[in-house]
Design an enzyme around this catalytic site. Sequence first.
Site, short mmCIF file in Angstrom:
data_model
loop_
_atom_site.label_atom_id
_atom_site.label_comp_id
_atom_site.label_asym_id
_atom_site.label_seq_id
_atom_site.Cartn_x
_atom_site.Cartn_y
_atom_site.Cartn_z
CG PHE A 174 -1.88 -1.12 1.37
CD1 PHE A 174 -3.13 -1.03 0.79
CD2 PHE A 174 -1.53 -2.25 2.08
CE1 PHE A 174 -4.02 -2.08 0.91
CE2 PHE A 174 -2.42 -3.29 2.21
CZ PHE A 174 -3.68 -3.22 1.62
CG ASP A 175 1.30 5.80 -1.67
OD1 ASP A 175 2.25 5.97 -0.87
OD2 ASP A 175 0.79 6.70 -2.35
N GLY A 176 0.76 5.25 1.24
CA GLY A 176 0.17 5.84 2.44
C GLY A 176 -0.91 6.86 2.14
CG PHE B 17 -3.92 -1.16 -3.59
CD1 PHE B 17 -5.01 -1.18 -4.45
CD2 PHE B 17 -3.65 -2.30 -2.83
CE1 PHE B 17 -5.81 -2.30 -4.56
CE2 PHE B 17 -4.45 -3.41 -2.92
CZ PHE B 17 -5.53 -3.43 -3.79
CG ASP C 64 -2.08 8.76 -4.42
OD1 ASP C 64 -2.22 9.99 -4.30
OD2 ASP C 64 -1.01 8.17 -4.09
#
Length: 569
Positions: free
Chosen positions: A423-425, A540, A542
């Site tokens: 995951f990205d933060g 993931f 954004d």
Amino acid sequence: MSQTSLKQKKKNEPGMRYSKESLDAEKRKDPDKTGARLSTQGSQEIPVPNTDSRGYIVRNQWSRTSRSPSTGAPSVDEPRSRNSAAKAPTSTTTSRTSSTSPSQHEASPPPQTPEKLSVLQTQQTRPTTQLDSQPPTPPEPEPNSRRTSKMYGGNEPWNLRETRDTKEVQLRDYAHSCDSRDLIMPKSQYPRTPPTEWKSYVQRRMQYGTSVDVDQECLSEAQQRQRQQMEEDEVDEAYWTSVSMLYEKIPSCARPRPPKPKHAITIAVSSRALFNMVDDRRIYEEEGLEKYMEYQLTNENVILTPGPAFRFVKALQHVNSRLRDLYPDEQDLFDIVLMTNNHAQVGVRLINSVNHYGLLIDRFCLTGGKSPIGYLKAYLTNLYLSADSEKVQEAIKEGIASATMFAGAKDMAYCDTQLRVAFDGDAVLFSDESEHIAKEHGLDKFFQHETLFENKPLAQGPLKGFLEDLGKLQKKFYAKDERLLCPIRTYLVTARSAASSGARVLKTLRRWGLEIDEALFLAGAPKGPILVKIRPHIFFDDQMFHIESAQKFGTITAHVPYGIAQKRN
């Protein structure tokens, strides 16, 4: 009246009195006699027959008041028919006149002949008995009289009765000499069935066969329908018997049942994310829907190649298998749903491809060109993965965690025994609050803001719920002392700096009650080389430039269209 008639009357009076007295004496002496004799002066003795109340002569008549015959049995030569009996010469008018009142006898009757006078006197002297009101009583045959038993044993002719008695005796003697069971079912033809063994109607009919062939034209319509229904039932029973025998020979394949949606973690995957359908999509865009459907029907037995979400789905099934080993009745499992806007005619090819690769996907949603986003909430979807960015944005607006799938530019080896999710933060697990400050005021203001609000948890992002689901399943393995062998591993891969802004991220996860297995703070460095080392099944992020960087190294990525970065791009 003349003197001659008076003399004649006086002359006849003694004779009349004598006749009555003699008749009464005779009847007292022999009451069962068939007839009485009267004598008159100047006449012969005339036999007077017995008559009943109707005036008929009673000849050889059995007594109606006694069960034994008053006389002997009639001879064989005597006629047996009642029609041969002669009637009394006197008419009904004469008998009625004889029973009138005394006042009528005082009148001068007309002169009568001696024969008529004797019959009239007999009717007057005999008592009237109501015989017609009682049925005739049959005679009781003598026990030792063989002749009587033959004559009065029945209404059949004697020769027919003798023939029937002879046949009955022969049949009874033959039956005693043979086994009755062998007459019904010969041992050599039909085997005997033990009483404890049960057989169906079809099995018994197949064993004994049909003994009578019924002509269909002789049966009524109802009977023909009943016979046809019985034949159809026999065919159905034979079919299911053969099917059950076939199933007994097939080795059992334990296909696990899907969990209930209210307990499961539902992952909705589109057909283009699960399989590689680039060529199919090009036909749809260039030639239209009809050509596209014709192509799919022609190639429905051609197996589709794996797509970008294929390995991720396989890893989810491995986690389910491990959970079922530890918890046989577990319901908190991953449930994969194939969610696509393809037509139902394409479903056959999708089913064939799913079964070919052994994917446990039981729920399908084929919308036929309509957007499937409206069904996501109905399926209680926790995560939606698609190759269509417009559908993903629509799902994000509905508050459903969604991402657009992208395949890697080159093949890369993946771990088959552990699900790895990176995951990205910001704008993925967390909100885009910090992204707003960084984009509008620069990195210096961003670092000062994070240090100032270090103890304030970040707001949640679109993928925070999915991370919670993964953490819940991880705790189930931890409870069984499987921490080191847990089939789920999570990664935080962020461009943040650990010294300036990393503390707030870790404290936010702690406040949420979530554990992250690995946290990688890159401080703005490219993420591709790190992801090659991690080899996640899905990553993931954004921002598209991080997605493109990871793709070059072969990482399967999922773009989350959320936050201020989407406006900038």
